[in-house]
Structures are given as structure tokens and as C-alpha cells.
Design an enzyme around this catalytic site. Structure first.
Site, PDB file in Angstrom:
ATOM      1  N   SER A  80      32.895  39.446  41.570  1.00  8.53           N
ATOM      2  CA  SER A  80      31.695  39.125  42.391  1.00  8.53           C
ATOM      3  C   SER A  80      31.879  39.645  44.120  1.00  8.53           C
ATOM      4  O   SER A  80      31.318  39.905  44.667  1.00  8.53           O
ATOM      5  CB  SER A  80      31.175  37.724  42.260  1.00  8.53           C
ATOM      6  OG  SER A  80      32.015  36.840  42.729  1.00  8.53           O
ATOM      7  N   GLY A  81      33.213  39.776  44.160  1.00  9.79           N
ATOM      8  CA  GLY A  81      33.666  40.102  45.879  1.00  9.79           C
ATOM      9  C   GLY A  81      34.479  39.235  46.429  1.00  9.79           C
ATOM     10  O   GLY A  81      34.535  39.346  47.676  1.00  9.79           O
ATOM     11  N   GLU A 118      41.736  31.465  45.720  1.00  9.84           N
ATOM     12  CA  GLU A 118      42.294  30.705  44.458  1.00  9.84           C
ATOM     13  C   GLU A 118      43.636  30.289  44.459  1.00  9.84           C
ATOM     14  O   GLU A 118      44.625  30.370  43.786  1.00  9.84           O
ATOM     15  CB  GLU A 118      42.097  31.834  43.144  1.00  9.84           C
ATOM     16  CG  GLU A 118      40.694  32.114  43.014  1.00  9.84           C
ATOM     17  CD  GLU A 118      40.529  32.878  41.813  1.00  9.84           C
ATOM     18  OE1 GLU A 118      40.791  32.638  40.938  1.00  9.84           O
ATOM     19  OE2 GLU A 118      39.488  34.014  41.703  1.00  9.84           O
TER      20      GLU A 118
HETATM   21  N1  LIG Z   1      41.953  47.932  45.598  1.00 13.73           N
HETATM   22  C1  LIG Z   1      41.074  48.106  44.693  1.00 13.73           C
HETATM   23  N2  LIG Z   1      40.474  49.452  44.231  1.00 13.73           N
HETATM   24  C2  LIG Z   1      39.470  49.389  43.450  1.00 13.73           C
HETATM   25  N3  LIG Z   1      38.758  48.515  43.125  1.00 13.73           N
HETATM   26  C3  LIG Z   1      39.009  47.275  43.390  1.00 13.73           C
HETATM   27  C4  LIG Z   1      40.067  46.895  44.135  1.00 13.73           C
HETATM   28  N4  LIG Z   1      40.244  45.697  44.041  1.00 13.73           N
HETATM   29  C5  LIG Z   1      39.034  45.143  43.788  1.00 13.73           C
HETATM   30  N5  LIG Z   1      38.426  45.913  43.274  1.00 13.73           N
HETATM   31  C6  LIG Z   1      37.254  45.679  42.389  1.00 13.73           C
HETATM   32  O1  LIG Z   1      36.193  45.381  43.324  1.00 13.73           O
HETATM   33  C7  LIG Z   1      35.232  44.382  42.742  1.00 13.73           C
HETATM   34  C8  LIG Z   1      35.578  42.953  43.516  1.00 13.73           C
HETATM   35  O2  LIG Z   1      36.640  42.614  43.388  1.00 13.73           O
HETATM   36  P1  LIG Z   1      37.071  41.210  44.103  1.00 13.73           P
HETATM   37  O3  LIG Z   1      38.788  41.199  43.768  1.00 13.73           O
HETATM   38  O4  LIG Z   1      36.775  41.075  45.511  1.00 13.73           O
HETATM   39  O5  LIG Z   1      36.454  40.243  43.029  1.00 13.73           O
HETATM   40  P2  LIG Z   1      36.475  38.701  42.984  1.00 13.73           P
HETATM   41  O6  LIG Z   1      35.243  37.776  43.084  1.00 13.73           O
HETATM   42  O7  LIG Z   1      37.498  38.086  44.064  1.00 13.73           O
HETATM   43  O8  LIG Z   1      37.274  38.588  41.367  1.00 13.73           O
HETATM   44  P3  LIG Z   1      38.411  37.524  40.547  1.00 13.73           P
HETATM   45  O9  LIG Z   1      37.482  36.217  40.511  1.00 13.73           O
HETATM   46  O10 LIG Z   1      38.645  38.076  39.422  1.00 13.73           O
HETATM   47  O11 LIG Z   1      39.407  37.563  41.454  1.00 13.73           O
HETATM   48  C9  LIG Z   1      35.895  44.321  41.292  1.00 13.73           C
HETATM   49  O12 LIG Z   1      35.073  44.792  40.235  1.00 13.73           O
HETATM   50  C10 LIG Z   1      37.376  44.941  41.205  1.00 13.73           C
HETATM   51  O13 LIG Z   1      37.551  45.296  39.926  1.00 13.73           O
END
Ligand SMILES: Nc1ncnc2c1ncn2[C@@H]1O[C@H](COP(=O)(O)OP(=O)(O)OP(=O)(O)O)[C@@H](O)[C@H]1O
Length: 259
Positions: free
Chosen positions: A38-39, A163
Site C-alpha cells: 500500500s506504500g 515494521e
Molecule cells: N524499489 C522498488 N522498485 C519498484 N517497485 C517497488 C520498489 N519498492 C517497492 N516497490 C513497489 O511499490 C509498492 C509499495 O511498496 P511499499 O514497500 O512502499 O509498500 P508497503 O505498504 O510498505 O508493503 P509491505 O507491508 O509489504 O512492506 C509495492 O507494490 C512494491 O512492490
């Protein structure tokens, strides 16, 4: 106050944020929740300057951060620290105290000040006695506490935790909770991304992200009612479940059982 204004961010062609706006007030501990992808991590990394947005601005205490200016970025990094999910990503020293000293030496601080800060950080994270240990020999909880110690030695006001207990066993988690409580007590502003109800019990407010959009930003107490039947991949605290099915608080039930 830390603020993100009109932020657009994408990884290559993958759009994550489109005109995101958010204000984090000083000394209000916040939980950041949202399903996988979700980001959450991206938002935390934008707020501390690890990532820079394609459009929009970050303001710290009203001062706009210029991502092309080293001093401006240093100003942000000095005040906003980031803790990775995996402490291994953050540990660089050969001993615990060298790891904490590393960032301080880069700041050009004198030996006395470095020593003072190391002792202070060891105290807050309950690592006194482990100064000479090789970080590789520490437990998961101790490694995560070392990552926190090395970061807080830089004396940031905002501490963004991504986390921080996910990789830990229950004992390691409890160790981190003690540190989080210490940090809140000494006036640090904690932002903690997590799915775990226990990680979130210290926070006052919750931000819920869904596909890069802020769906909820309010008091933690209101979050669990609001999020019922929504998919946020967040554990429900045990006391909320008890209240829902018995109409009584955990304390009331405990009192009845004791009588
Ligand atoms: N370096 C990167 N290059 C390309 N896509 C990325 C990169 N880092 C994250 N993403 C993508 O961006 C989106 C958001 O990632 P993010 O890690 O911010 O989510 P998150 O909410 O922290 O997820 P989680 O709970 O799994 O850690 C996801 O679809 C992820 O696959």
C-alpha cells in the site's frame, strides 16, 4: 512538524502516490497501517529523505527540503531517523559501540561528545554491558535495539520505524516495546508501520493507507470500529474482540472472575 505536500512518487512506471498530503505533528505517536504494497515503506522513506519525490515537497518545521542540496538533506536526516525492518541492513560496526560511533564520527563530533551519546543511546535501548560485543553475535532483539541505538545517537526528533518487530520472536518484541516506551517518554515522535496490534498500542493516532491513498487519519480508538469489514491486514487488539462479543471490557471480566 513534518509535512509532505502534493507528493507524486513512482518507481519507474509504477505510480505509488498521486498528490499525497500529510502532516505529522511533533510528539504524537502514530501507527501507519495498510495491506502489503500500500506504500507504507515508501512513505516513510520519502519523509526521511532516502527517496525523493518526482513532484511535491517535504517540509520540516516549516522549512522546505531541497533534495538537490546536501545541507538541506542533512538537515532532514539529522532530525528524522529511519529504522529498517531488518536490522542487518543498518549495522556497520565491528563492535556495538563502534556501530553507534560510526554516524557520530561522520558528524565530526569530538570524542567526549561521542562517548556521552554512546552511553545515552546504550541506556535508552538497554544495551549497557554489550559495548564490546560483535553485533553478529547478538540476538534479533538486541540487533534491532542496536540499530535503534545507532540512529537515536544522532538525536533525531522523529523516529520512523518500518515494521520493527516483524523479524523478532515474542521476547525480542517485548524488548523493542520497552525501547519504544522510553523513546516516547523522552519526547521523541514515533511513527511505526506495522500490522501487529501490540506494536500499535502505544500510538495515539493511526494512518491507514490503501493503494497510496490515506483512507483514515484519526485517533487509534476510532480506527478499529472504522476498519471493521475493511481489508487493512491489521490485527484486532484482544480487548476489542472481548468487548465486541461480551459487551464488557477485559478489566471488568477479570474483576468478575476474581470475585
Ligand atoms: N524499489 C522498488 N522498485 C519498484 N517497485 C517497488 C520498489 N519498492 C517497492 N516497490 C513497489 O511499490 C509498492 C509499495 O511498496 P511499499 O514497500 O512502499 O509498500 P508497503 O505498504 O510498505 O508493503 P509491505 O507491508 O509489504 O512492506 C509495492 O507494490 C512494491 O512492490
Amino acid at each position: 512538524m513534518l509535512e509532505a505536500k502534493n507528493i507524486d512518487f513512482n518507481y519507474k512506471e509504477k505510480r505509488i502516490f498521486n498528490n499525497l498530503n500529510i502532516i505529522l505533528e511533533s510528539k504524537i505517536p502514530i501507527g501507519l497501517v495498510g495491506s502489503n504494497g500500500s506504500g507504507k515503506s515508501t512513505l516513510l522513506r520519502l519523509l526521511c529523505g532516502i527517496l525523493s519525490p518526482q513532484n511535491g515537497e517535504i517540509f520540516l518545521y516549516g522549512k522546505k527540503i531541497n533534495f538537490n542540496n546536501v545541507n538541506s538533506l542533512l538537515y532532514l536526516k539529522k532530525h528524522v531517523g529511519y529504522i529498517f525492518q531488518n536490522p542487518e541492513n543498518q549495522i556497520v560496526g565491528v563492535t556495538v559501540e563502534e556501530d553507534i560511533a560510526f554516524g557520530l564520527e561522520n558528524l565530526g563530533l569530538d570524542r567526549n561528545e561521542i562517548k556521552k551519546r554512546i552511553n545515552w543511546a546504550l541506556n535508552v535501548t538497554d544495551l549497557i554491558g554489550l559495548e564490546k560485543k560483535d553485533p553478529n553475535t547478538l540476538s534479533g532483539g538486541q540487533k534491532q535495539r542496536l540499530a535503534i541505538a545507532s540512529m537515536i545517537a544522532m538525536q533525531p526528533d522523529f523516529i520512523l520505524m518500518d515494521e520493527p518487530t516483524t523479524m523478532l520472536d515474542p521476547e525480542g518484541r517485548e524488548e523493542i516495546y520497552k525501547v519504544i516506551k522510553n523513546l516516547i517518554n523522552i519526547g521523541k515522535t514515533i511513527i511505526i508501520a506495522s500490522h501487529h496490534a501490540k506494536d500499535l498500542r502505544f500510538v495515539e493516532k493511526i494512518i491507514a493507507l490503501d493503494s497510496g491513498k490515506i483512507m483514515f487519519y484519526d485517533q487509534r480508538k476510532k480506527f478499529y470500529n472504522w476498519s471493521e469489514n475493511k481489508r487493512f491486514n491489521v490485527e484486532i487488539p484482544f480487548e476489542n474482540i472481548v468487548k465486541k462479543y461480551t459487551g464488557k471490557s477485559l478489566k471488568e471480566l477479570e474483576r468478575n472472575i476474581c470475585l
